[in-house]
Design a protein around this motif. Structure first.
Motif, PDB file in Angstrom:
ATOM      1  N   ALA A  45       0.836  -1.204   0.000  1.00  0.00           N
ATOM      2  CA  ALA A  45       0.000   0.000   0.000  1.00  0.00           C
ATOM      3  C   ALA A  45       0.869   1.252   0.000  1.00  0.00           C
ATOM      4  CB  ALA A  45      -0.929  -0.008   1.208  1.00  0.00           C
ATOM      5  N   ILE A  46       1.960   1.213   0.747  1.00  0.00           N
ATOM      6  CA  ILE A  46       2.883   2.357   0.771  1.00  0.00           C
ATOM      7  C   ILE A  46       3.484   2.578  -0.609  1.00  0.00           C
ATOM      8  CG2 ILE A  46       5.107   3.134   1.695  1.00  0.00           C
ATOM      9  CD1 ILE A  46       4.292   1.730   4.343  1.00  0.00           C
ATOM     10  N   ASN A  47       3.704   1.496  -1.342  1.00  0.00           N
ATOM     11  CA  ASN A  47       4.306   1.575  -2.671  1.00  0.00           C
ATOM     12  C   ASN A  47       3.276   1.600  -3.801  1.00  0.00           C
ATOM     13  OD1 ASN A  47       7.006   1.566  -1.744  1.00  0.00           O
ATOM     14  ND2 ASN A  47       6.860  -0.623  -1.395  1.00  0.00           N
ATOM     15  N   ASP A  48       2.020   1.893  -3.485  1.00  0.00           N
ATOM     16  CA  ASP A  48       0.933   1.978  -4.474  1.00  0.00           C
ATOM     17  C   ASP A  48       0.739   0.690  -5.256  1.00  0.00           C
ATOM     18  OD1 ASP A  48       0.276   4.601  -3.801  1.00  0.00           O
ATOM     19  OD2 ASP A  48       1.783   5.418  -5.177  1.00  0.00           O
ATOM     20  N   LEU A  49       0.758  -0.428  -4.565  1.00  0.00           N
ATOM     21  CA  LEU A  49       0.579  -1.730  -5.219  1.00  0.00           C
ATOM     22  C   LEU A  49      -0.708  -2.421  -4.772  1.00  0.00           C
ATOM     23  CD1 LEU A  49       4.206  -3.145  -4.855  1.00  0.00           C
ATOM     24  CD2 LEU A  49       3.193  -2.049  -6.853  1.00  0.00           C
ATOM     25  N   ILE A  50      -1.640  -1.682  -4.178  1.00  0.00           N
ATOM     26  CA  ILE A  50      -2.843  -2.300  -3.610  1.00  0.00           C
ATOM     27  C   ILE A  50      -3.606  -3.100  -4.656  1.00  0.00           C
ATOM     28  CG2 ILE A  50      -5.117  -1.827  -2.620  1.00  0.00           C
ATOM     29  CD1 ILE A  50      -3.881   0.347  -0.975  1.00  0.00           C
ATOM     30  N   LEU A  51      -3.819  -2.531  -5.822  1.00  0.00           N
ATOM     31  CA  LEU A  51      -4.593  -3.230  -6.853  1.00  0.00           C
ATOM     32  C   LEU A  51      -3.903  -4.534  -7.271  1.00  0.00           C
ATOM     33  CD1 LEU A  51      -7.088  -3.230  -8.641  1.00  0.00           C
ATOM     34  CD2 LEU A  51      -5.762  -1.995 -10.362  1.00  0.00           C
ATOM     35  N   LEU A  52      -2.595  -4.483  -7.476  1.00  0.00           N
ATOM     36  CA  LEU A  52      -1.861  -5.695  -7.854  1.00  0.00           C
ATOM     37  C   LEU A  52      -1.936  -6.757  -6.754  1.00  0.00           C
ATOM     38  CD1 LEU A  52       1.342  -4.171  -9.473  1.00  0.00           C
ATOM     39  CD2 LEU A  52      -0.608  -5.182 -10.645  1.00  0.00           C
ATOM     40  N   LEU A  53      -1.805  -6.319  -5.502  1.00  0.00           N
ATOM     41  CA  LEU A  53      -1.873  -7.274  -4.391  1.00  0.00           C
ATOM     42  C   LEU A  53      -3.263  -7.881  -4.269  1.00  0.00           C
ATOM     43  CD1 LEU A  53       0.204  -5.384  -1.687  1.00  0.00           C
ATOM     44  CD2 LEU A  53       0.908  -7.348  -3.038  1.00  0.00           C
ATOM     45  N   LEU A  54      -4.296  -7.066  -4.425  1.00  0.00           N
ATOM     46  CA  LEU A  54      -5.663  -7.588  -4.359  1.00  0.00           C
ATOM     47  C   LEU A  54      -5.933  -8.594  -5.479  1.00  0.00           C
ATOM     48  CD1 LEU A  54      -7.714  -4.423  -3.342  1.00  0.00           C
ATOM     49  CD2 LEU A  54      -7.209  -6.435  -1.938  1.00  0.00           C
ATOM     50  N   ILE A  55      -5.455  -8.298  -6.674  1.00  0.00           N
ATOM     51  CA  ILE A  55      -5.624  -9.232  -7.787  1.00  0.00           C
ATOM     52  C   ILE A  55      -4.900 -10.545  -7.484  1.00  0.00           C
ATOM     53  CG2 ILE A  55      -5.036  -9.658 -10.213  1.00  0.00           C
ATOM     54  CD1 ILE A  55      -5.485  -6.624 -10.671  1.00  0.00           C
ATOM     55  N   ALA A  56      -3.673 -10.448  -6.971  1.00  0.00           N
ATOM     56  CA  ALA A  56      -2.911 -11.654  -6.622  1.00  0.00           C
ATOM     57  C   ALA A  56      -3.626 -12.452  -5.537  1.00  0.00           C
ATOM     58  CB  ALA A  56      -1.504 -11.276  -6.170  1.00  0.00           C
ATOM     59  N   ILE A  57      -4.193 -11.768  -4.546  1.00  0.00           N
ATOM     60  CA  ILE A  57      -4.909 -12.455  -3.463  1.00  0.00           C
ATOM     61  C   ILE A  57      -6.140 -13.176  -4.006  1.00  0.00           C
ATOM     62  CG2 ILE A  57      -6.316 -12.070  -1.395  1.00  0.00           C
ATOM     63  CD1 ILE A  57      -4.299  -9.836  -0.654  1.00  0.00           C
ATOM     64  N   VAL A  58      -6.929 -12.485  -4.825  1.00  0.00           N
ATOM     65  CA  VAL A  58      -8.160 -13.086  -5.362  1.00  0.00           C
ATOM     66  C   VAL A  58      -7.838 -14.301  -6.233  1.00  0.00           C
ATOM     67  CG1 VAL A  58     -10.088 -12.681  -6.947  1.00  0.00           C
ATOM     68  CG2 VAL A  58      -9.542 -10.986  -5.197  1.00  0.00           C
ATOM     69  N   ILE A  59      -6.851 -14.182  -7.085  1.00  0.00           N
ATOM     70  CA  ILE A  59      -6.478 -15.309  -7.955  1.00  0.00           C
ATOM     71  C   ILE A  59      -5.981 -16.483  -7.111  1.00  0.00           C
ATOM     72  CG2 ILE A  59      -4.870 -16.080  -9.743  1.00  0.00           C
ATOM     73  CD1 ILE A  59      -4.969 -13.172 -10.818  1.00  0.00           C
ATOM     74  N   THR A  60      -5.180 -16.201  -6.084  1.00  0.00           N
ATOM     75  CA  THR A  60      -4.653 -17.260  -5.225  1.00  0.00           C
ATOM     76  C   THR A  60      -5.778 -17.966  -4.471  1.00  0.00           C
ATOM     77  OG1 THR A  60      -2.614 -15.998  -4.944  1.00  0.00           O
ATOM     78  CG2 THR A  60      -2.982 -17.810  -3.419  1.00  0.00           C
ATOM     79  N   VAL A  61      -6.718 -17.194  -3.936  1.00  0.00           N
ATOM     80  CA  VAL A  61      -7.849 -17.812  -3.231  1.00  0.00           C
ATOM     81  C   VAL A  61      -8.656 -18.684  -4.192  1.00  0.00           C
ATOM     82  CG1 VAL A  61     -10.054 -17.325  -2.104  1.00  0.00           C
ATOM     83  CG2 VAL A  61      -8.024 -16.068  -1.429  1.00  0.00           C
ATOM     84  N   PHE A  62      -8.942 -18.166  -5.377  1.00  0.00           N
ATOM     85  CA  PHE A  62      -9.712 -18.917  -6.364  1.00  0.00           C
ATOM     86  C   PHE A  62      -9.009 -20.235  -6.714  1.00  0.00           C
ATOM     87  CE2 PHE A  62     -10.583 -19.857 -10.873  1.00  0.00           C
ATOM     88  CZ  PHE A  62     -11.945 -20.136 -10.776  1.00  0.00           C
ATOM     89  N   LEU A  63      -7.733 -20.156  -7.035  1.00  0.00           N
ATOM     90  CA  LEU A  63      -6.993 -21.373  -7.401  1.00  0.00           C
ATOM     91  C   LEU A  63      -6.819 -22.312  -6.204  1.00  0.00           C
ATOM     92  CD1 LEU A  63      -4.305 -19.911  -9.817  1.00  0.00           C
ATOM     93  CD2 LEU A  63      -6.316 -21.250 -10.415  1.00  0.00           C
ATOM     94  N   GLY A  64      -6.618 -21.741  -5.017  1.00  0.00           N
ATOM     95  CA  GLY A  64      -6.482 -22.564  -3.815  1.00  0.00           C
ATOM     96  C   GLY A  64      -7.753 -23.339  -3.503  1.00  0.00           C
ATOM     97  N   VAL A  65      -8.903 -22.673  -3.647  1.00  0.00           N
ATOM     98  CA  VAL A  65     -10.180 -23.359  -3.415  1.00  0.00           C
ATOM     99  C   VAL A  65     -10.384 -24.447  -4.468  1.00  0.00           C
ATOM    100  CG1 VAL A  65     -12.691 -23.057  -3.463  1.00  0.00           C
ATOM    101  CG2 VAL A  65     -11.269 -21.451  -2.188  1.00  0.00           C
ATOM    102  N   MET A  66     -10.055 -24.145  -5.711  1.00  0.00           N
ATOM    103  CA  MET A  66     -10.196 -25.153  -6.761  1.00  0.00           C
ATOM    104  C   MET A  66      -9.275 -26.351  -6.497  1.00  0.00           C
ATOM    105  SD  MET A  66     -10.726 -23.014 -10.266  1.00  0.00           S
ATOM    106  CE  MET A  66     -10.603 -24.492 -11.216  1.00  0.00           C
ATOM    107  N   LEU A  67      -8.030 -26.094  -6.102  1.00  0.00           N
ATOM    108  CA  LEU A  67      -7.084 -27.185  -5.840  1.00  0.00           C
ATOM    109  C   LEU A  67      -7.509 -28.019  -4.632  1.00  0.00           C
ATOM    110  CD1 LEU A  67      -3.577 -25.600  -6.422  1.00  0.00           C
ATOM    111  CD2 LEU A  67      -4.637 -27.443  -7.716  1.00  0.00           C
ATOM    112  N   SER A  68      -8.121 -27.393  -3.640  1.00  0.00           N
ATOM    113  CA  SER A  68      -8.527 -28.148  -2.455  1.00  0.00           C
ATOM    114  C   SER A  68      -9.663 -29.113  -2.760  1.00  0.00           C
ATOM    115  CB  SER A  68      -8.919 -27.206  -1.327  1.00  0.00           C
ATOM    116  OG  SER A  68     -10.118 -26.519  -1.640  1.00  0.00           O
ATOM    117  N   LYS A  69     -10.378 -28.890  -3.860  1.00  0.00           N
ATOM    118  CA  LYS A  69     -11.487 -29.768  -4.254  1.00  0.00           C
ATOM    119  C   LYS A  69     -11.032 -30.940  -5.122  1.00  0.00           C
ATOM    120  CE  LYS A  69     -14.439 -27.016  -2.335  1.00  0.00           C
ATOM    121  NZ  LYS A  69     -14.893 -27.303  -1.004  1.00  0.00           N
ATOM    122  N   VAL A  70      -9.780 -30.920  -5.569  1.00  0.00           N
ATOM    123  CA  VAL A  70      -9.258 -31.999  -6.412  1.00  0.00           C
ATOM    124  C   VAL A  70      -9.044 -33.241  -5.540  1.00  0.00           C
ATOM    125  CG1 VAL A  70      -7.295 -32.731  -7.831  1.00  0.00           C
ATOM    126  CG2 VAL A  70      -8.150 -30.386  -7.989  1.00  0.00           C
TER     127      VAL A  70
END
Length: 162
Positions: A45-70
């Protein structure tokens, strides 16, 4: 000490503690994920990367949930949180990398290492002709239960070398 060294020390301590608790008890602490994840989020956030971090978090959660169902996978909620913290760590280090590509690299390396870990336990169990139990690692017939913190730690080490 450079910022990259500080980040690496923080993620290394975080991952080693997670490997220890995951290997011993097959559990990780939510507070620990929140503390270190919050650290990397605030730095971003200090380095103005909030949007990139949020995108990375959302993608990771999505893929993590999908992988946990395999079937035949042992990825749990704590492991997904570890992958989120790792994604924020790498996004802070390399803000010019597309978060989708970054998370896909992390997940792909993790999947390969997790497969190797599961395969090793299956092979050892097959040749010993009995179930194995070592800390929280165990085999129960065809089922293999392994903590996933170790493949995630190795993923961090391998990607850090790129």
């Amino acid at each position: 000490m450079t910022t990259e060294c500080l980040f690496f020390l923080v993620i290394l301590v975080y991952m080693l503690v997670n490997v220890w608790t995951d290997t011993r008890y097959l559990k990780t602490k939510n507070e620990w994920h929140l503390l270190i994840g919050g650290f990397f989020f605030v730095v971003g956030a200090i380095n103005d990367l909030i949007l990139l971090l949020l995108i990375a978090i959302v993608i990771t959660v999505f893929l993590g949930v999908m992988l946990s169902k395999v079937p035949h996978t042992t990825l749990g909620a704590g492991d997904t949180k570890m992958l989120m913290v790792v994604a924020m760590y790498f996004q802070n280090l390399n803000p010019s990398i597309n978060p989708l590509i970054l998370v896909l690299i992390i997940i792909c390396v993790y999947i390969v290492l997790s497969f190797i870990q599961l395969s090793l336990f299956r092979v050892v169990s097959f040749f010993l002709k009995r179930d194995i139990s070592f800390f929280s690692y165990r085999t129960e017939g065809e089922k293999v239960i392994t903590p996933e913190a170790l493949p995630i730690l190795i993923t961090v080490m391998l990607i850090s070398q790129l």
